[in-house]
Design a protein around this motif. Structure first.
Motif, mmCIF file in Angstrom:
data_model
loop_
_atom_site.group_PDB
_atom_site.id
_atom_site.type_symbol
_atom_site.label_atom_id
_atom_site.label_comp_id
_atom_site.label_asym_id
_atom_site.label_seq_id
_atom_site.Cartn_x
_atom_site.Cartn_y
_atom_site.Cartn_z
ATOM 1 N N ASP A 86 47.630 46.053 37.006
ATOM 2 C CA ASP A 86 48.052 44.705 37.389
ATOM 3 C C ASP A 86 48.589 43.977 36.154
ATOM 4 O O ASP A 86 47.841 43.331 35.423
ATOM 5 N N PHE A 87 49.902 44.118 35.929
ATOM 6 C CA PHE A 87 50.523 43.432 34.801
ATOM 7 C C PHE A 87 50.920 42.000 35.161
ATOM 8 O O PHE A 87 51.209 41.202 34.280
ATOM 9 N N ALA A 88 50.920 41.685 36.466
ATOM 10 C CA ALA A 88 51.314 40.341 36.886
ATOM 11 C C ALA A 88 50.373 39.293 36.316
ATOM 12 O O ALA A 88 50.807 38.215 35.889
ATOM 13 N N SER A 89 49.081 39.598 36.297
ATOM 14 C CA SER A 89 48.121 38.631 35.764
ATOM 15 C C SER A 89 48.288 38.442 34.258
ATOM 16 O O SER A 89 48.023 37.378 33.710
ATOM 17 N N ILE A 90 48.742 39.500 33.584
ATOM 18 C CA ILE A 90 48.950 39.400 32.143
ATOM 19 C C ILE A 90 50.119 38.475 31.831
ATOM 20 O O ILE A 90 50.072 37.679 30.877
ATOM 21 N N PHE A 91 51.155 38.575 32.649
ATOM 22 C CA PHE A 91 52.361 37.783 32.398
ATOM 23 C C PHE A 91 52.402 36.495 33.218
ATOM 24 O O PHE A 91 53.449 35.859 33.317
ATOM 25 N N ALA A 92 51.275 36.103 33.789
ATOM 26 C CA ALA A 92 51.195 34.804 34.451
ATOM 27 C C ALA A 92 51.331 33.701 33.403
ATOM 28 O O ALA A 92 51.037 33.908 32.214
ATOM 29 N N ALA A 93 51.746 32.539 33.828
ATOM 30 C CA ALA A 93 52.115 31.459 32.907
ATOM 31 C C ALA A 93 51.063 31.161 31.828
ATOM 32 O O ALA A 93 51.401 31.150 30.632
ATOM 33 N N PRO A 94 49.789 30.940 32.167
ATOM 34 C CA PRO A 94 48.836 30.597 31.092
ATOM 35 C C PRO A 94 48.660 31.727 30.084
ATOM 36 O O PRO A 94 48.637 31.498 28.868
ATOM 37 N N ASN A 95 48.528 32.956 30.583
ATOM 38 C CA ASN A 95 48.296 34.091 29.692
ATOM 39 C C ASN A 95 49.533 34.414 28.858
ATOM 40 O O ASN A 95 49.419 34.757 27.679
ATOM 41 N N GLU B 113 45.805 47.018 30.576
ATOM 42 C CA GLU B 113 47.106 46.367 30.624
ATOM 43 C C GLU B 113 47.356 45.488 29.414
ATOM 44 O O GLU B 113 48.403 45.584 28.772
ATOM 45 N N ILE B 114 46.390 44.632 29.057
ATOM 46 C CA ILE B 114 46.626 43.688 27.969
ATOM 47 C C ILE B 114 46.674 44.396 26.618
ATOM 48 O O ILE B 114 47.486 44.061 25.761
ATOM 49 N N TYR B 115 45.822 45.417 26.435
ATOM 50 C CA TYR B 115 45.869 46.137 25.157
ATOM 51 C C TYR B 115 47.138 46.992 25.053
ATOM 52 O O TYR B 115 47.657 47.196 23.947
ATOM 53 N N LEU B 116 47.628 47.473 26.166
ATOM 54 C CA LEU B 116 48.901 48.188 26.142
ATOM 55 C C LEU B 116 50.039 47.239 25.771
ATOM 56 O O LEU B 116 50.885 47.576 24.934
#
Length: 232
Positions: free
Chosen positions: A6-15, A200-203
């Protein structure tokens, strides 16, 4: 079992905003460490070229210390140890003005200055003795001959290792997270704690480091080609 990414949560506005702030902070830390490192490294290499035995031993000791003590230990010394030597008023001022960033810049800059000084020193040694003699025969002092004749050539000769150590400096800024500097690695871990999307975030963080490192190497290769001294 299918792997659900789930990369969508990583690239959501706040993150995404938080992640970009970490990239900017890393770039700023790299710059504030790189400038004093290059300046001090140049001064030390020039001082060693003077031929004064005492100064040469002093600089050699500085280089040996910073090349043999882990940068992480140096960060701890500056952030936790050095402030205890200061008056309480100075400690309070530092704590309210981003002391972790200040001491990270100092520690990384002083450490990398040792490596830059060796790069420049190697370049100085590669400049032929005839260049020194020609500069002095024109009436230039040691300082002016170094500034206008010798150092420009030594920088061009030492450019490849110089660029490599710049990339090392950039990567070493990630160590500043251990003293609370909100650089890229710090923000990546913070986002992981909030989203629980560890892979996802570490990648994403790894790819950002890779992209910036390769960009620095590409710029360095272009500068090296442009400044290369033509073979005779």
């Amino acid at each position: 079992m299918l792997l659900h990414l789930d990369f969508a949560s990583i690239f959501a506005a706040p993150n995404l905003t938080h992640l970009m702030w970490g990239v900017q902070y890393t770039a700023l830390l790299t710059l504030t460490s790189w400038v004093p490192a290059v300046a001090l490294g140049t001064v030390m290499a020039t001082l060693r070229a003077m031929g004064n035995p005492f100064i040469e031993r002093l600089v050699a000791g500085y280089v040996a210390y910073h090349q043999n003590v882990p940068m992480l230990a140096q960060l701890f010394l500056w952030y936790f140890g050095f402030p205890t030597l200061l008056p309480e008023s100075a400690q309070g001022w530092i704590n309210t003005h981003g002391g972790e960033f200040i001491f990270a810049s100092i520690a990384i800059g002083l450490c990398m200055a040792a490596y830059y000084s060796e790069d420049i020193r190697s370049g100085l040694r590669a400049v032929s003795a005839g260049q020194h003699e020609a500069a002095r025969s024109l009436g230039l002092s040691f300082a002016k001959s170094m500034r206008y004749v010798i150092l420009p050539q030594s920088f061009r000769i030492a450019m490849p290792p110089f660029i490599n150590h710049t990339v090392v400096l950039f990567k070493n800024t990630s160590l500043a997270m251990v003293i609370g500097v909100a650089e890229l690695t710090y923000t990546v871990r913070d986002i992981e704690n909030q989203t629980f999307r560890t892979f996802e975030i570490y990648l994403v963080g790894t790819l950002i480091y890779l992209a910036i490192s390769l960009s620095l190497m590409g710029v360095g290769a272009a500068v090296t080609r442009h400044t290369r001294i033509p073979a005779k």
